[in-house]
Enzyme design. Structure first.
Site, short mmCIF file in Angstrom:
data_model
loop_
_atom_site.label_atom_id
_atom_site.label_comp_id
_atom_site.label_asym_id
_atom_site.label_seq_id
_atom_site.Cartn_x
_atom_site.Cartn_y
_atom_site.Cartn_z
N GLU B 195 0.82 -1.21 0.00
CA GLU B 195 0.00 0.00 0.00
C GLU B 195 0.86 1.27 0.00
O GLU B 195 1.99 1.25 0.48
CB GLU B 195 -0.96 -0.02 1.19
CG GLU B 195 -0.29 0.20 2.54
CD GLU B 195 -0.92 1.37 3.28
OE1 GLU B 195 -1.26 2.39 2.63
OE2 GLU B 195 -1.06 1.28 4.51
N HIS B 370 -1.48 4.42 8.54
CA HIS B 370 -0.68 3.91 7.42
C HIS B 370 0.80 4.22 7.64
O HIS B 370 1.15 5.29 8.12
CB HIS B 370 -1.14 4.57 6.11
CG HIS B 370 -2.58 4.31 5.80
ND1 HIS B 370 -3.00 3.20 5.12
CD2 HIS B 370 -3.70 5.02 6.09
CE1 HIS B 370 -4.32 3.22 5.00
NE2 HIS B 370 -4.77 4.32 5.58
#
Lengths: 557, 557
Positions: B195, B370
């Protein structure tokens, strides 16, 4: 309305609880002086609106008293509404040389230049309107030639700061006139109107000069074309891009109508120093090697029609961004523009460009033109006002400005957080919340102003979210019988080819609804319309969970 | 279409060049395994659209080959499209316990729960589809029970990270399983899908635990009610709000449908530790003193219909924010939401609340879920992939992820930046860009999916910017004479009362246009309509510079 039988009135017509369309006035007896007349762009809940300007009903009602408009500087949120104001009330305009130059561009576009009464002022000027005396002082911002205003009135001194930062090493224009501000403060300030844009930001805003150093670094490292996007109205930054181009032996191309306009005016009036031969036309750029070209363009907010956006999607007719070129976004995104700008940056990467961007000052390519908390405190300390009206900011910024004022000794109840339309009255040395005056948004849509009301906007929002269904039924005048099958037409609702069955069901329901009405009911158009609206609306909602606008039309023949 | 006669195919159906609606698949011969099926919210240029989900045409075309959907974690951009997928293709779903719990809420709402084939997996599970073997590994994110996937295929190992950070001191759930990741890397990874959300952000994302400490500080200092707004799906943060409430002896009220849903499911499944008696109903809060109340609510993005927004505008039926209360925005604004959130914060200040907010981690009340650049590099170093496909990000993020990969030794031409619909083919050990598969946006509007096409959206945008004018003319079938005066109706155009003259002029122009047509021309409806559109359109533009949609309707009787 006679709001000032006594005392001095200070009111906001725009600029508080918002960023944009600044407009204030002060009134003593029968004399009104207006400060600034800005515009702002509409948010997406105002579909189709081009521009928002202040509602000037109060000034129109009192037009025999309005003596002058003083403009603090040449940014859109301070000058954008002037053409719409002057169309209705042709009052004398006082502004500095550069500010007036930028106002003239607008007046020319609106065909108002010939009749306008324009007066150039400077930090040394004075003007008078009845018992109101105005003098001015130099202030720093991201455009040269900014003025703060000092009004002397029988009720005391009122200071309006304009937009400011304290840039002690400004790129151009004078240093902030600390001595004059100190002098004004020493003589006593009753009310200070001070801007609040960065009241949430701790510390001291860096000097614009810092951006120049980063720009020069990037120009030196770039092996091919360099593109810089910034606000045209940030004339100080434009100067630094020019300086970097000169320093690195690049020719400079200007792209974007407002960039060309602002640069031309600023150059003519002596506010930009541009060596002869530096500027070239876009089509000339092919004649030079890539490392001798720089491009200065609009579109730093990702505006879809501006130069940078067209460059990024390879739609610019005259100049192309090639792999290896450098693109610098020398501006911070205004809240609400992040998505558009991100899209432009993505496209620039797809073209193979090296993109220098980043929020706020992360890349060094942008500093704010507005003073941060320590600078607002410095202004408060210089002016020592008895009362503060924080202006130029959304509510939380005004609120933070109040906390700052408290921290330097202004009592909390001497800070007036006002709405547009609120007036503060000064009488016998004391300030209090005075009468309300009309204030609000005037919408500019196409070439008209004001005729777009709330109903129209509500309709547009309704149409845009669920579309509409039009039902036309034709009745005979005499017997009220249906003369033709009802027509059902949809727009923006569902894609008809894929929803044929649904549309047929609606048609049948219209038919059965009409057949279910007796002659008496059919004679009342409003009844027919309401029954159709109810039945069809209910049916459509049950089938689709949507509520399109339903517009029944009855024709009698 | 036979894209995989040879080799292994890895494709994105959603999630690249966008944030949202993640969906990928891998295919070896006649076996397809799908990873995630998310949704995203529409931008303002898609009026009336409720949700966007991936186009699954390829899966429908190859439905006899699709073996399973594996879901990495329970966030909307990974599970939001599942009901729309299962309605069309009821394939088995594999996910961890919490993820499955959150999926079940959705399936229940859509009446799909009974028929769904749901399978619980964990870091210890394995599954097989033809020659594709899948195992899983634990990963950290802002929600517990996240899994990365390791596919073993005859063409080598493919790893999908899911969303991750390396939080070495996680609030709940297991530690990131570095040992398993190292083992996978050691055995050799052909392709890594990793990601890219924070690929632009330098450094290492702080631990979620840091937020807990700031929350506790604020709870301790608060003398009255404390409101905390965050994403319901940020279960780890929810736990920390619970902990702060317990620690400071406050009861906790939950507001917002998704908050109540997520908390209930997480609690039932053992992912939230909530002492008995901590949670109370909103209406019970009056029974306790203000310093014994905490409220956890949705709306951290300023969404107009969510709990925080209603509280801020004093429209919540059960709980009121009082002067002196503390409101904590424990989330970062997603680009595009800044304006709405700023408006909510303004309203909270107007109510007299103490608001703790700020972009990013400025207040300590938010850290990202993240991993930042150093964590993406750590993942690349652990996995040592031969090829990288950066996923989960807009183009510039994927691009930055490529630069990071280069910096740890992955050759630039081994990084595939793909579009949705691009497939990467692995054959004889080599990766290359493979065939295109259909991919795109499916629009959910009301309860339907897919029937809102581009024409409908174009119409909605047109209607919303300039409104519409409907012209109804009635002709006799036989002689084509006009049987009644034309009707002219406008919606969303101008406010009729103020524009009576303009509307009259339009009516006259319709009449003269109709009278100007001869019988032959009047027999051709399309001619009548086009002539009316042209004439009226031209006239309106000349008068107003606007281009409303013009809709002529001809009725024959």
């Amino acid at each position: 309305m006679k709001p000032t039988e006594h005392g001095l009135l200070i009111a906001a017509l725009g600029g508080v609880n918002e960023i944009g369309k600044n407009m204030y006035f002060i009134q003593y007896k029968d004399d009104i002086v207006v400060i600034d007349c800005g515009s702002k762009f509409p948010t997406e809940n105002l579909p189709g609106i081009d521009l928002i300007v202040p509602d000037i009903a109060y000034l129109l009602e009192n037009q025999e008293k309005v003596r002058a408009l003083i403009v603090t500087h040449g940014h859109e949120d301070h000058i954008g509404g002037i053409p719409y104001l002057l169309k209705q009330l042709n009052l004398p305009v006082y502004a500095s040389k550069l500010t007036l130059g930028l106002i003239k561009i607008k007046l020319k576009e609106h065909g108002l230049l010939r009749e306008a009464q324009l007066h150039t002022i400077s930090a040394d000027s004075a003007m008078q309107a009845g018992e109101i005396n105005a003098t001015f002082f130099s202030i720093n911002h991201s455009i040269p030639d900014c003025l703060g205003i000092c009004f002397q009135t029988p009720e005391g001194t009122v200071v309006h700061t304009g937009d400011f930062k304290f840039d002690m090493s400004p790129v151009s224009g004078p240093y902030p006139d600390l001595h004059r501000m100190a002098e004004i403060g020493k003589q006593g300030v009753k009310v200070l109107l001070s801007e609040s844009t960065n009241a949430e930001r701790p510390g001291f805003t860096p000097s614009e000069r810092q951006v120049g150093e980063h720009l020069l670094d990037a120009f030196i490292r770039a092996k091919q074309q360099v593109f810089v996007s910034t606000f045209a109205s940030n004339v100080n930054r434009v100067q630094q891009v020019i300086d970097a181009a000169v320093e690195t032996g690049r020719k400079l191309v200007l792209l974007g109508r407002s960039m060309v306009n602002v640069v031309n005016v600023s150059m003519e009036l002596g506010y930009l120093q541009i060596p002869d031969g530096l500027l070239i036309e876009p089509e000339e750029s092919e004649r030079y090697p890539a490392d001798q070209i720089a491009v200065l363009c609009t579109g730093s907010q990702g505006e879809p029609m501006a130069a940078l956006s067209r460059l990024a999607s390879s739609k610019h007719p005259k100049i192309e961004i090639l792999p290896g070129d450098t693109v610098i976004i020398a501006a911070g995104p205004i809240p609400g523009n992040e998505r558009n700008l991100a899209h432009v940056i993505d496209n620039l990467y797809v073209l193979g460009a090296k993109v220098i961007y980043g929020s706020g000052s992360a890349t060094g390519m942008h500093v704010s033109g507005h003073g941060s908390q320590e600078e607002l405190k410095l202004m408060l300390t210089l002016m020592k006002p008895e009362y503060l009206i924080p202006v130029h900011g959304e509510f939380r910024m005004l609120y933070q400005h109040r906390l700052l004022a408290e921290s330097v000794g202004v009592p909390s109840d001497h800070v007036f957080i006002v709405n547009n339309g609120d007036a503060v009255r000064i009488e016998d040395g004391k300030a209090s919340l005075g009468p309300k005056v009309p204030a609000g948004n005037s919408f500019v849509d196409g070439i008209g102003i004001g005729e777009v009301g709330n109903i129209v906007l509500r309709d547009r929002r309704h149409l845009s979210s669920d579309g509409m269904i039009i039902i036309v039924t034709t009745l005979s005048k005499s017997e009220k019988t249906m003369l033709a099958d009802p027509e059902v037409i949809s727009r923006g609702f569902v894609f008809v080819r894929e929803s044929e069955e649904l549309m047929n069901q609606i048609r049948e329901l219209v038919l059965s609804t009409m057949n279910g009405l007796n002659e008496a009911e059919r004679s009342q158009w409003s009844d027919i319309k309401q029954t159709l609206k109810d039945n069809i609306g209910r049916f459509i909602y049950s089938q689709t969970k949507k509520r399109p606008m339903i517009l029944p039309i009855v024709i009698e023949v």
